[in-house]
Design a protein around this motif. Sequence first.
Motif, short mmCIF file in Angstrom:
data_model
loop_
_atom_site.label_atom_id
_atom_site.label_comp_id
_atom_site.label_asym_id
_atom_site.label_seq_id
_atom_site.Cartn_x
_atom_site.Cartn_y
_atom_site.Cartn_z
N SER A 19 0.83 -1.20 0.00
CA SER A 19 0.00 0.00 0.00
C SER A 19 0.86 1.25 0.00
N SER A 20 1.92 1.23 0.79
CA SER A 20 2.79 2.40 0.87
C SER A 20 3.48 2.66 -0.45
N LEU A 21 3.76 1.57 -1.22
CA LEU A 21 4.39 1.75 -2.51
C LEU A 21 3.42 2.37 -3.50
N THR A 22 2.16 1.95 -3.47
CA THR A 22 1.21 2.42 -4.47
C THR A 22 0.81 3.87 -4.23
N VAL A 23 0.95 4.35 -3.01
CA VAL A 23 0.57 5.73 -2.74
C VAL A 23 1.81 6.60 -2.51
N GLN A 24 2.97 6.09 -2.92
CA GLN A 24 4.20 6.86 -2.72
C GLN A 24 4.10 8.18 -3.48
N ALA A 25 4.32 9.27 -2.77
CA ALA A 25 4.20 10.59 -3.38
C ALA A 25 5.33 10.81 -4.38
N ARG A 26 4.99 11.51 -5.47
CA ARG A 26 6.00 11.79 -6.49
C ARG A 26 5.87 13.23 -6.95
N ASP A 27 7.00 13.82 -7.24
CA ASP A 27 7.03 15.13 -7.89
C ASP A 27 7.53 14.91 -9.31
N PHE A 28 6.58 14.86 -10.24
CA PHE A 28 6.94 14.62 -11.63
C PHE A 28 7.52 15.90 -12.24
N ARG A 29 8.41 15.72 -13.21
CA ARG A 29 8.97 16.83 -13.98
C ARG A 29 8.45 16.72 -15.41
N LEU A 30 7.85 17.81 -15.89
CA LEU A 30 7.27 17.85 -17.23
C LEU A 30 7.95 18.95 -18.03
N GLY A 31 8.54 18.59 -19.15
CA GLY A 31 9.24 19.57 -19.97
C GLY A 31 8.52 19.85 -21.28
N LEU A 32 8.72 21.05 -21.80
CA LEU A 32 8.20 21.42 -23.11
C LEU A 32 8.96 22.63 -23.64
N ILE A 33 8.84 22.89 -24.93
CA ILE A 33 9.65 23.94 -25.55
C ILE A 33 8.94 25.29 -25.59
N GLU A 50 -4.47 20.01 -11.39
CA GLU A 50 -5.54 19.03 -11.18
C GLU A 50 -5.00 17.72 -10.63
N LEU A 51 -3.81 17.30 -11.08
CA LEU A 51 -3.23 16.06 -10.55
C LEU A 51 -2.96 16.20 -9.06
N LYS A 52 -2.49 17.35 -8.64
CA LYS A 52 -2.25 17.59 -7.22
C LYS A 52 -3.56 17.50 -6.44
N GLU A 53 -4.62 18.10 -6.99
CA GLU A 53 -5.91 18.10 -6.31
C GLU A 53 -6.51 16.69 -6.25
N LYS A 54 -6.50 15.99 -7.38
CA LYS A 54 -7.15 14.68 -7.45
C LYS A 54 -6.38 13.60 -6.70
N SER A 55 -5.09 13.82 -6.47
CA SER A 55 -4.30 12.86 -5.70
C SER A 55 -4.18 13.27 -4.24
N LYS A 253 -1.57 5.21 -12.89
CA LYS A 253 -1.56 5.24 -14.35
C LYS A 253 -2.89 5.76 -14.89
N THR A 254 -3.98 5.25 -14.32
CA THR A 254 -5.30 5.68 -14.76
C THR A 254 -5.51 7.16 -14.49
N LEU A 255 -5.09 7.62 -13.32
CA LEU A 255 -5.26 9.02 -12.96
C LEU A 255 -4.46 9.93 -13.88
#
Length: 328
Positions: A19-33, A50-55, A253-255
């Motif tokens: 359970s702790s693995l599946t809810v492990q918090a992550r700070d994703f990095r998203l790049g674009l030009i 929205e990802l922050k809110e929904k998670s 993944k679904t989220l």
Amino acid sequence: MTTFKRLLIAATATSLALSSLTVQARDFRLGLITPPSHIWTQAANDFAQELKEKSAGQHTVSVFPAQQLGNEAQMVQQLQTGALDMAFLTIAEISNRVPDFGALYAPYLVDNIDHAAALLRSDAAIGLLDQLPAGVGMVGVGYGMGGMRQMLSREEVSSPEALQGKKLRITPFDPLRDFYNALGSAPTPLPLPGVYDALANGQVDAIDMDFDSILIFKFYERANNLLISNHMMFPMVGVVSGRVWRELSDDDKTLVRTLMKSHLDSVIDRFQQQEKSQEQELRELDIQITEADRSTFSDAINSWEAIWSRKANSLDALRQAAADVKGS
């Protein structure tokens, strides 16, 4: 302690660990030009919020616009190693690595922005995303897009012949380069932030660009001849590193997929909504406007087709899909 109790405790501990693995918090990095003001960047920031809110705050996304993490080729390398988690990429860089995506840039594959939106939502286009994990080590979530491509030049361009020998700024990818080579121009790759000055100092004579960017960056101040050609659509794809994707739980993944796809769809919607008004805004400026259509570029189109019909097996299927969704 009984055997049953020991088994129960062990099972409980295992369940909690999983359970702790599946809810492990992550700070994703998203790049674009694109710069902060661009629609793509706005959509990336909306997705992050929205990802922050929904998670419930478990997952966050740090957005890095304006090539802060490098150009697209560099970001693709980072995605492949897992150093970068997510990106909104032009299909340009993808097509350099998976040629089937180059078919999406077929000249006059679509008639207008609405036709482009319908094609990008077709099964034929969405099916191309299945090639990304094996082809470039990424998971394709969905498409966004920019506006239809036009030509803006320092001198009047009333026909393709006027482009011969001219230095014309392009996004660096083979399908677009091949089109302008067929026109006899000198396609010149140049990062978006440098385009205004390049037009001002004569480093380039013309640019391949959409209405949105022409207006946002005021390129018309340095090149006041607009050829409205709608010669090509300009897709974008939202991706997640394959290495990162494998680490996510099914729920995550679904989220991620659901929320990112929603905001990519919003990009398509916004370009559809604004294309006509932006064209009208440009027509009201003190610039020279000429119009062109498929017949104007027939020779260049034939040359492009001769190259890409051999390189992109998807071309015929996309052409059929474009015919099927026309007017939808």
